[in-house]
Design an enzyme around this catalytic site. Structure first.
Site, PDB file in Angstrom:
ATOM      1  N   LEU A 258     -16.911  18.160 -45.119  1.00 30.98           N
ATOM      2  CA  LEU A 258     -17.481  17.177 -44.206  1.00 30.98           C
ATOM      3  C   LEU A 258     -18.771  16.607 -44.783  1.00 30.98           C
ATOM      4  CD1 LEU A 258     -17.463  15.695 -41.499  1.00 30.98           C
ATOM      5  CD2 LEU A 258     -18.694  17.633 -40.517  1.00 30.98           C
ATOM      6  N   TYR A 259     -19.555  17.448 -45.444  1.00 31.89           N
ATOM      7  CA  TYR A 259     -20.772  16.970 -46.089  1.00 31.89           C
ATOM      8  C   TYR A 259     -20.444  15.836 -47.053  1.00 31.89           C
ATOM      9  CZ  TYR A 259     -24.669  16.870 -49.398  1.00 31.89           C
ATOM     10  OH  TYR A 259     -25.691  16.455 -50.220  1.00 31.89           O
TER      11      TYR A 259
END
Length: 459
Positions: A258-259
């Protein structure tokens, strides 16, 4: 009389060849259509992330504000200083003083995430060469805030003002740009870390997507003149890319965390603000930055801590048993790249009334060391520097967002602003260990003696 020649086989062959040609054409069209569809899907995903934050903005913003105000009373939020005319006047004077360059034609830079690892080093470098610097940080508790406070004190000692505030505070950002005409923004504030996204995914959307939009909105619509923006993307955008070394021309549409997805979304959002508002924007893809004043959540940092405290460390292997490798990049090299990007950033072409005079600069660069090193070698170097053997646990790399290797191609940054990393891992780690033992008051000599006695006793 001779019978006419049999042409049926020729006709069939021609039909078959025509069929093959048609299939090739259709396949090419299909590939082209798929590429277009994939690009549109990436843009749509970015817009959905922004929409998601917008729908949940009140709760996320209150969470960010809580992080800013939950620290000690001696570090109260600077936004409260705007509540009275006297405080506001003093606050503006402090901002203007810190933002004023001391050299002719010096830059005036707003640094977000200034109490962070890269932010602190960049702020010091800018100040040392005569640029004006004002910092912004929310001092959240992702890792020990006392380390951020120590960095803030270090910057204050050099005459650099660091305000405690959140980048999603649009009113405060507008006040900042009203107080000082910043020529540049170095946007380094972000929710870092790959694995933490599993525990707190919304913090990544709040900081890395909405926070970036907040900075772009202020720079585009509240600043006069518009500043040039240099911001921290990440090497994580390469995700599952297997072509090496990683080039800015490689695909970045397969994030592994997700980062990484929020950083990729940031690059697409940058395109929008550059296209519509004429913001000059440069994205920098950092590769595994390390060094003094680093982040405690990074492997080299907590490996050193655990080795000294006789605690085990976990090393990862790929499924085929290979070592995980990282393109470790020393902080001084990264700072050189950041300053090079700032110095070569062209002026924005927009204005507060929304009119754009022409196309504005839009760039993205890799900043790495170009020499991937096995993490096991990094541990060996730390063991030698600390005089202690690590207690190692080796496991297969889990599917938690980490990738098996990173490797930067930095030829574009070298070509455009002379970026040339010069620090090898052994030299960089020695400087880190020297800082670590001094900052935390560790007596390595005693540790080495105790370690030697323990080894002899167990022999």
């Amino acid at each position: 009389m001779a019978s006419p020649p049999d042409t049926s086989k020729t006709v069939k062959l021609e039909r078959y060849n025509s069929y093959l040609l048609l299939r090739r054409v259709n396949s090419s069209k299909l590939i082209s259509f798929s590429s277009t569809l994939l690009f549109r899907f990436t843009i749509l995903t970015t817009l959905l992330l922004v929409l998601l934050f917008t729908l949940h903005y009140p709760s996320l913003l209150s969470h960010s504000f809580h992080l800013s105000t939950s620290t000690s009373s001696s570090h109260s939020s600077h936004r409260s200083l705007l509540s009275s005319s006297t405080s506001s006047s003093n606050w503006r004077k402090s901002v203007r003083k810190s933002a004023a360059p001391s050299r002719p034609d010096g830059l005036s830079v707003l640094v977000t995430g200034a109490a962070g690892f890269v932010g602190t080093h960049c702020s010091l470098a800018l100040k040392n060469r005569g640029d004006g610097v004002v910092g912004l940080d929310n001092f959240n508790s992702y890792y020990d805030p006392s380390l951020k406070r120590a960095r803030q004190n270090l910057l204050a000692g050099r005459g650099i003002l660091v305000l405690e505030a959140d980048i999603n505070d649009a009113a405060l950002l507008a006040e900042l740009f009203a107080a000082a005409p910043f020529s540049h923004v170095l946007h380094l504030a972000a929710q870092a870390g790959v694995r933490y996204a599993i525990k707190n995914p919304q913090s990544y959307v709040a900081s890395n997507v909405a926070g970036l939009v907040s900075i772009f909105e202020t720079a585009a619509k509240a600043a006069d003149p518009q500043p040039a923006v240099v911001w921290a993307s990440s090497s994580s955008v390469y995700g599952l890319n297997s072509d090496t070394p990683f080039s800015e021309h490689h695909r970045t549409d397969r994030p592994a965390s997700l980062y990484a997805a929020t950083k990729k979304a940031g690059e697409e959002i940058a395109h929008v603000y550059n296209h519509i508002y004429g913001l000059s924007i440069t994205g920098l893809r950092f590769f595994t930055v390390y060094g003094p004043w680093g982040r405690p959540d990074m492997a080299y940092f907590f490996f050193a801590k655990n080795i000294l405290e006789n605690k085990p460390i976990t090393l990862f292997k790929t499924k085929d048993g290979a070592d995980v490798r990282r393109d470790f990049t020393y902080i001084d090299d990264i700072v050189g790249g950041c300053l090079g990007a700032l110095d070569t950033a062209e002026k924005s072409t927009g204005s507060r009334n929304g009119k754009k005079r022409g196309p504005a600069q839009l760039r993205v660069y890799n900043l790495g060391n170009t020499s991937p090193v096995p993490v096991t070698k990094m541990v060996t170097i730390l063991e030698n520097l600390l005089g202690k053997k690590a207690k190692k646990t080796v496991v297969t790399l889990p599917r938690n967002g980490d990738v098996p290797f990173t490797h930067a191609n930095v030829s574009l940054a070298e070509q455009d602003f002379g970026y040339r990393p010069t620090t090898d891992l052994a030299t960089g780690l020695r400087k880190f260990v020297e800082w670590y033992v001094k900052h935390y008051g560790v007596d390595i000599k005693k540790k080495m003696i105790k370690s030697k006695v323990d080894r002899q006793a167990s022999a």
